[in-house]
Motif scaffolding. Structure first.
Motif, PDB file in Angstrom:
ATOM      1  N   MET A 115     -16.413  10.151  12.160  1.00 15.76           N
ATOM      2  CA  MET A 115     -15.096  10.050  12.806  1.00 15.76           C
ATOM      3  C   MET A 115     -15.134  10.363  14.298  1.00 15.76           C
ATOM      4  O   MET A 115     -14.105  10.333  14.963  1.00 15.76           O
ATOM      5  CB  MET A 115     -14.096  10.967  12.086  1.00 15.76           C
ATOM      6  CG  MET A 115     -13.874  10.559  10.646  1.00 15.76           C
ATOM      7  SD  MET A 115     -12.673  11.588   9.795  1.00 15.76           S
ATOM      8  CE  MET A 115     -11.167  11.042  10.576  1.00 15.76           C
ATOM      9  N   CYS A 131      -3.090  15.691  12.571  1.00 17.35           N
ATOM     10  CA  CYS A 131      -3.793  14.447  12.863  1.00 17.35           C
ATOM     11  C   CYS A 131      -4.729  14.093  11.704  1.00 17.35           C
ATOM     12  O   CYS A 131      -4.761  12.953  11.240  1.00 17.35           O
ATOM     13  CB  CYS A 131      -4.575  14.587  14.163  1.00 17.35           C
ATOM     14  SG  CYS A 131      -5.554  13.130  14.582  1.00 17.35           S
ATOM     15  N   PHE A 132      -5.484  15.065  11.200  1.00 15.62           N
ATOM     16  CA  PHE A 132      -6.391  14.824  10.080  1.00 15.62           C
ATOM     17  C   PHE A 132      -5.635  14.538   8.783  1.00 15.62           C
ATOM     18  O   PHE A 132      -6.071  13.712   7.974  1.00 15.62           O
ATOM     19  CB  PHE A 132      -7.358  15.998   9.891  1.00 15.62           C
ATOM     20  CG  PHE A 132      -8.551  15.921  10.792  1.00 15.62           C
ATOM     21  CD1 PHE A 132      -9.619  15.093  10.482  1.00 15.62           C
ATOM     22  CD2 PHE A 132      -8.600  16.658  11.959  1.00 15.62           C
ATOM     23  CE1 PHE A 132     -10.719  15.007  11.312  1.00 15.62           C
ATOM     24  CE2 PHE A 132      -9.695  16.583  12.805  1.00 15.62           C
ATOM     25  CZ  PHE A 132     -10.759  15.754  12.485  1.00 15.62           C
ATOM     26  N   GLU A 135      -4.595  11.006   9.019  1.00 21.91           N
ATOM     27  CA  GLU A 135      -5.754  10.140   8.787  1.00 21.91           C
ATOM     28  C   GLU A 135      -6.107  10.089   7.305  1.00 21.91           C
ATOM     29  O   GLU A 135      -6.414   9.013   6.769  1.00 21.91           O
ATOM     30  CB  GLU A 135      -6.963  10.623   9.601  1.00 21.91           C
ATOM     31  CG  GLU A 135      -8.201   9.773   9.421  1.00 21.91           C
ATOM     32  CD  GLU A 135      -8.042   8.330   9.874  1.00 21.91           C
ATOM     33  OE1 GLU A 135      -8.728   7.457   9.301  1.00 21.91           O
ATOM     34  OE2 GLU A 135      -7.245   8.060  10.799  1.00 21.91           O
ATOM     35  N   ILE A 138      -3.605   7.808   5.627  1.00 24.12           N
ATOM     36  CA  ILE A 138      -3.857   6.404   5.969  1.00 24.12           C
ATOM     37  C   ILE A 138      -5.057   5.870   5.189  1.00 24.12           C
ATOM     38  O   ILE A 138      -5.020   4.751   4.670  1.00 24.12           O
ATOM     39  CB  ILE A 138      -4.041   6.247   7.496  1.00 24.12           C
ATOM     40  CG1 ILE A 138      -2.708   6.511   8.204  1.00 24.12           C
ATOM     41  CG2 ILE A 138      -4.598   4.864   7.846  1.00 24.12           C
ATOM     42  CD1 ILE A 138      -2.817   6.736   9.694  1.00 24.12           C
ATOM     43  N   GLN A 139      -6.114   6.662   5.092  1.00 17.55           N
ATOM     44  CA  GLN A 139      -7.289   6.226   4.323  1.00 17.55           C
ATOM     45  C   GLN A 139      -6.923   5.979   2.862  1.00 17.55           C
ATOM     46  O   GLN A 139      -7.402   5.034   2.244  1.00 17.55           O
ATOM     47  CB  GLN A 139      -8.415   7.269   4.420  1.00 17.55           C
ATOM     48  CG  GLN A 139      -9.022   7.387   5.793  1.00 17.55           C
ATOM     49  CD  GLN A 139      -9.715   6.114   6.244  1.00 17.55           C
ATOM     50  OE1 GLN A 139     -10.399   5.458   5.468  1.00 17.55           O
ATOM     51  NE2 GLN A 139      -9.513   5.752   7.502  1.00 17.55           N
ATOM     52  N   HIS A 168       2.086   2.843   8.979  1.00 16.30           N
ATOM     53  CA  HIS A 168       1.068   2.377   8.026  1.00 16.30           C
ATOM     54  C   HIS A 168       1.683   2.161   6.649  1.00 16.30           C
ATOM     55  O   HIS A 168       1.284   1.228   5.935  1.00 16.30           O
ATOM     56  CB  HIS A 168      -0.108   3.358   7.971  1.00 16.30           C
ATOM     57  CG  HIS A 168      -1.085   3.153   9.077  1.00 16.30           C
ATOM     58  ND1 HIS A 168      -0.879   3.610  10.349  1.00 16.30           N
ATOM     59  CD2 HIS A 168      -2.261   2.489   9.093  1.00 16.30           C
ATOM     60  CE1 HIS A 168      -1.896   3.258  11.106  1.00 16.30           C
ATOM     61  NE2 HIS A 168      -2.757   2.576  10.369  1.00 16.30           N
TER      62      HIS A 168
END
Length: 175
Positions: A115, A131-132, A135, A138-139, A168
């Motif tokens: 990353m 932020c993580f 992420e 989203i993944q 997303h």
């Protein structure tokens, strides 16, 4: 099921492949009149022919029967709390095993390398943590998971990350 939409989809796909109604009918062993009736929405293809029709048009039966609408199949539900707990588990792993332990170091280095970041910053900075979490959500969305929009709206402190996740969600048909 909207027979007009199905018919329009069949006509669209047939024309996209450069086939005439007669060509498609010949491939399927039906008359061009039958194809014409499908395309006008007067009748639907017989279920016994749907797979062959989808193959001839290089599409799926879902795509034909939904008139080209995207069919969403979610593979489970996630929550913001689960994503947060997953990241907290990494921190806990370092506490339990020790930050110099090879298992912990390889896990952290793998994440950081893939990353281009430092996930350990998330252990001490709430903004980086969010932020993580975003992420991770989203993944999971990309992998076909579903998340409740109310959970997203109520769980993020930073509007920026909330909006990214909501964007997303919309891309993956979650409304």
């Amino acid at each position: 099921m909207d027979t007009k939409m199905v018919g329009m989809q069949i006509a669209h796909l047939r024309k996209e492949k450069g086939l005439t109604q007669n060509d498609l009918g010949n491939r399927l062993g039906v008359s061009f009149q039958a194809v014409s009736k499908w395309e006008r929405g007067e009748t639907l293809p017989d279920t016994a022919i749907l797979l062959d029709l989808a193959n001839a048009l290089e599409t799926s039966v879902d795509c034909i029967l939904t008139g080209g609408s995207q069919v969403l199949h979610y593979r489970g539900k996630i929550t913001v709390a689960q994503m947060s707990e997953g990241i907290a588990s990494l921190k806990h792993m370092g506490e339990l095993l020790g930050k110099d332990n090879a298992l912990y170091r390889h896990a952290i280095e793998g994440i950081n390398g893939k990353m281009n970041t430092n996930i350990e910053d998330a252990f001490t900075d709430d903004r980086v943590l969010e932020c993580f979490i975003a992420e991770a959500i989203i993944q999971n969305l990309m992998a076909g998971k579903y998340i409740d929009l109310t959970d997203v709206k109520n769980s993020f402190q930073h509007e920026h990350f909330c909006n990214i996740v909501l964007d997303h969600c919309a891309r993956y048909g979650i409304k």
